[in-house]
Design a protein around this motif. Structure first.
Motif, PDB file in Angstrom:
ATOM      1  N   THR A  88      48.477  22.533  41.540  1.00  0.00           N
ATOM      2  CA  THR A  88      48.114  23.581  42.485  1.00  0.00           C
ATOM      3  C   THR A  88      48.430  23.122  43.900  1.00  0.00           C
ATOM      4  O   THR A  88      47.989  22.050  44.317  1.00  0.00           O
ATOM      5  CB  THR A  88      46.600  23.885  42.377  1.00  0.00           C
ATOM      6  OG1 THR A  88      46.280  24.142  41.027  1.00  0.00           O
ATOM      7  CG2 THR A  88      46.220  25.058  43.249  1.00  0.00           C
ATOM      8  N   ALA A  89      49.176  23.917  44.633  1.00  0.00           N
ATOM      9  CA  ALA A  89      49.503  23.579  46.014  1.00  0.00           C
ATOM     10  C   ALA A  89      48.377  24.007  46.954  1.00  0.00           C
ATOM     11  O   ALA A  89      48.133  23.355  47.969  1.00  0.00           O
ATOM     12  CB  ALA A  89      50.810  24.244  46.430  1.00  0.00           C
ATOM     13  N   ALA A  90      47.687  25.078  46.597  1.00  0.00           N
ATOM     14  CA  ALA A  90      46.572  25.572  47.414  1.00  0.00           C
ATOM     15  C   ALA A  90      45.647  26.380  46.519  1.00  0.00           C
ATOM     16  O   ALA A  90      46.087  27.024  45.566  1.00  0.00           O
ATOM     17  CB  ALA A  90      47.076  26.433  48.562  1.00  0.00           C
ATOM     18  N   ALA A  91      44.374  26.330  46.840  1.00  0.00           N
ATOM     19  CA  ALA A  91      43.378  27.123  46.113  1.00  0.00           C
ATOM     20  C   ALA A  91      42.401  27.691  47.120  1.00  0.00           C
ATOM     21  O   ALA A  91      42.028  27.011  48.079  1.00  0.00           O
ATOM     22  CB  ALA A  91      42.648  26.266  45.093  1.00  0.00           C
ATOM     23  N   GLY A  92      42.015  28.905  46.889  1.00  0.00           N
ATOM     24  CA  GLY A  92      41.084  29.519  47.827  1.00  0.00           C
ATOM     25  C   GLY A  92      40.407  30.725  47.230  1.00  0.00           C
ATOM     26  O   GLY A  92      40.541  31.018  46.047  1.00  0.00           O
TER      27      GLY A  92
END
Length: 121
Positions: A88-92
């Motif tokens: 995962t490069a980004a999680a939000g």
């Protein structure tokens, strides 16, 4: 959006991807009419954690789930992935409160919307 001066996609673009993933899903499911629907979602909270930079021309994939489904609100959780990466490069997340388009007062989730969202719980 192309890379910024630092050679990666600027952080604000990630939020745009979150919004696109959510609204794209809801429109595809027939649960949201962004132009004429009586009920609209207003974002009241957002957050993003960045783990790796994403850069153009990578193809970006979004994973979407519902973390909480309330009476008039939904917490969406989104993971962003580069086609060339393994993690995962980004999680939000972001939270929508669904309101009447005219009064902007919270309303219960319409049945079609609740059904589409329940599938992501």
């Amino acid at each position: 959006m192309d890379n910024d001066i630092y050679g990666h996609v600027n952080n604000v673009v990630y939020y745009s991807w979150f919004d696109t993933a959510v609204n794209g899903y809801l429109i595809e499911q027939g649960a949201l009419d962004i132009h004429h629907g009586a009920v609209i979602g207003l974002v009241i909270e957002t957050q993003c954690n960045y783990f790796e930079s994403l850069a153009f021309p990578d193809t970006i994939h979004a994973g979407l789930r519902v973390g909480h489904l309330g009476r008039s609100s939904v917490r969406y959780e989104v993971g962003l992935f580069s086609a060339s990466g393994e993690l995962t490069a980004a999680a939000g997340h972001f939270v929508h409160v669904y309101v009447d388009r005219q009064t902007r007062r919270p309303v219960p989730l319409p049945p079609a919307l609740r059904e589409a969202l329940a599938a992501l719980c």
